[in-house]
Design an enzyme around this catalytic site. Structure first.
Site, mmCIF file in Angstrom:
data_model
loop_
_atom_site.group_PDB
_atom_site.id
_atom_site.type_symbol
_atom_site.label_atom_id
_atom_site.label_comp_id
_atom_site.label_asym_id
_atom_site.label_seq_id
_atom_site.Cartn_x
_atom_site.Cartn_y
_atom_site.Cartn_z
ATOM 1 N N PRO A 10 0.795 -1.234 0.000
ATOM 2 C CG PRO A 10 -0.146 -1.162 2.100
ATOM 3 C CD PRO A 10 0.521 -2.091 1.141
ATOM 4 C CG ASN A 11 -0.352 4.358 1.175
ATOM 5 O OD1 ASN A 11 -1.290 4.885 0.604
ATOM 6 N ND2 ASN A 11 -0.453 3.831 2.377
ATOM 7 N NE ARG A 18 0.464 14.066 -2.514
ATOM 8 C CZ ARG A 18 0.211 14.368 -3.781
ATOM 9 N NH1 ARG A 18 1.197 14.451 -4.654
ATOM 10 N NH2 ARG A 18 -1.032 14.586 -4.189
ATOM 11 C CE1 TYR A 23 8.625 5.335 2.887
ATOM 12 C CE2 TYR A 23 7.248 7.304 2.838
ATOM 13 C CZ TYR A 23 7.622 6.112 3.437
ATOM 14 O OH TYR A 23 7.012 5.701 4.590
ATOM 15 C CG ASN A 74 8.408 -2.057 0.441
ATOM 16 O OD1 ASN A 74 7.798 -2.225 1.505
ATOM 17 N ND2 ASN A 74 9.029 -0.932 0.135
ATOM 18 C CB ALA A 77 1.532 0.153 6.384
ATOM 19 C CG HIS A 80 5.089 -2.384 10.171
ATOM 20 N ND1 HIS A 80 6.401 -2.796 10.188
ATOM 21 C CD2 HIS A 80 5.048 -1.323 9.315
ATOM 22 C CE1 HIS A 80 7.114 -2.000 9.402
ATOM 23 N NE2 HIS A 80 6.311 -1.105 8.851
ATOM 24 C CG ASP A 87 -0.721 -17.341 7.998
ATOM 25 O OD1 ASP A 87 0.295 -17.519 8.689
ATOM 26 O OD2 ASP A 87 -1.863 -17.191 8.492
ATOM 27 C CD GLU A 98 10.513 -7.785 5.387
ATOM 28 O OE1 GLU A 98 10.933 -8.862 5.882
ATOM 29 O OE2 GLU A 98 9.871 -6.936 6.035
ATOM 30 C CG HIS A 100 11.121 -2.551 4.839
ATOM 31 N ND1 HIS A 100 9.752 -2.425 4.736
ATOM 32 C CD2 HIS A 100 11.361 -3.765 5.366
ATOM 33 C CE1 HIS A 100 9.189 -3.525 5.203
ATOM 34 N NE2 HIS A 100 10.141 -4.352 5.583
ATOM 35 C CB ILE A 101 12.201 2.738 0.551
ATOM 36 C CG1 ILE A 101 11.619 2.017 -0.670
ATOM 37 C CG2 ILE A 101 12.904 4.032 0.141
ATOM 38 C CD1 ILE A 101 10.413 2.714 -1.280
ATOM 39 N NE ARG A 107 9.905 5.861 8.711
ATOM 40 C CZ ARG A 107 9.011 5.819 7.720
ATOM 41 N NH1 ARG A 107 9.132 4.925 6.751
ATOM 42 N NH2 ARG A 107 8.006 6.675 7.696
ATOM 43 N NE ARG A 111 6.782 4.242 10.072
ATOM 44 C CZ ARG A 111 5.711 4.403 9.282
ATOM 45 N NH1 ARG A 111 5.373 3.465 8.420
ATOM 46 N NH2 ARG A 111 4.992 5.501 9.345
#
Ligand code: CA2
Length: 145
Positions: A10-11, A18, A23, A74, A77, A80, A87, A98, A100-101, A107, A111
């Site tokens: 998401p996002n 933005r 990011y 990635n 959110a 978390h 699963d 995995e 993460h930027i 943070r 997170r």
């Protein structure tokens, strides 16, 4: 060989549009274009996907069971919060990396824990969007190409 699935949660469709101070300035399309070129250089192919919906990500992972040589994810959110994504990944047999930027450990405390990390064969965090390319290089090594 089957493609490596590159999944974004998401996002992450807002990448480059933005909050570039957090990011970075690259858009998701820029990241995917760079990965597509790198994959060609490495002798791999990628299939990139993004969803803002947890169930859709679960279904992408189910499709990966028969269609992907490996998964770079990635989960945004959902990292978390999502036992469902963990699963689904636990039912996938290939390598999972995995990304993460940002450095999630630098943070907010919420997170710091990722459910997905319990399944991931490797985790990259805090390398900016470069992390996706590093993960793809690692995936090539793990797959032996
Ligand atoms: O650092 C990462 O890659 C994250 O997975 C990004 C997630 C965040 O919830 C995780 O804790 C760490 C958020 C992705 C939001 O992406 C945006 C990109 C540009 C503008 C707004 C949001």
């Amino acid at each position: 060989m089957k493609p490596v699935f590159v999944m974004n949660g998401p996002n992450l469709n807002l990448l480059g549009l933005r909050q570039p101070e957090i990011y970075g300035a690259e858009t998701l399309a820029d990241v995917v274009a760079g990965l597509t070129t790198l994959a060609g250089d490495l002798g791999l192919a990628i299939e990139a996907m993004q969803s803002n919906h947890e169930g859709e990500i679960v279904e992408m992972i189910h499709r990966a069971r028969s269609a992907a040589a490996g998964i770079i994810i990635n989960p945004g959110a959902y990292s978390h919060t999502s036992v469902a994504i963990l699963d689904a990944l636990n039912a996938y047999e290939g390598p999972v990396l995995e990304v993460h930027i940002t450095n999630i450990h630098k943070r907010e405390a919420f997170r710091h824990h990722s459910f997905v990390s319990a399944r991931a064969d490797g985790v990259i965090a805090g390398f900016g969007t470069m992390g996706y390319g590093l993960a793809l290089r690692r995936m090539a090594a793990v797959l032996g190409v």
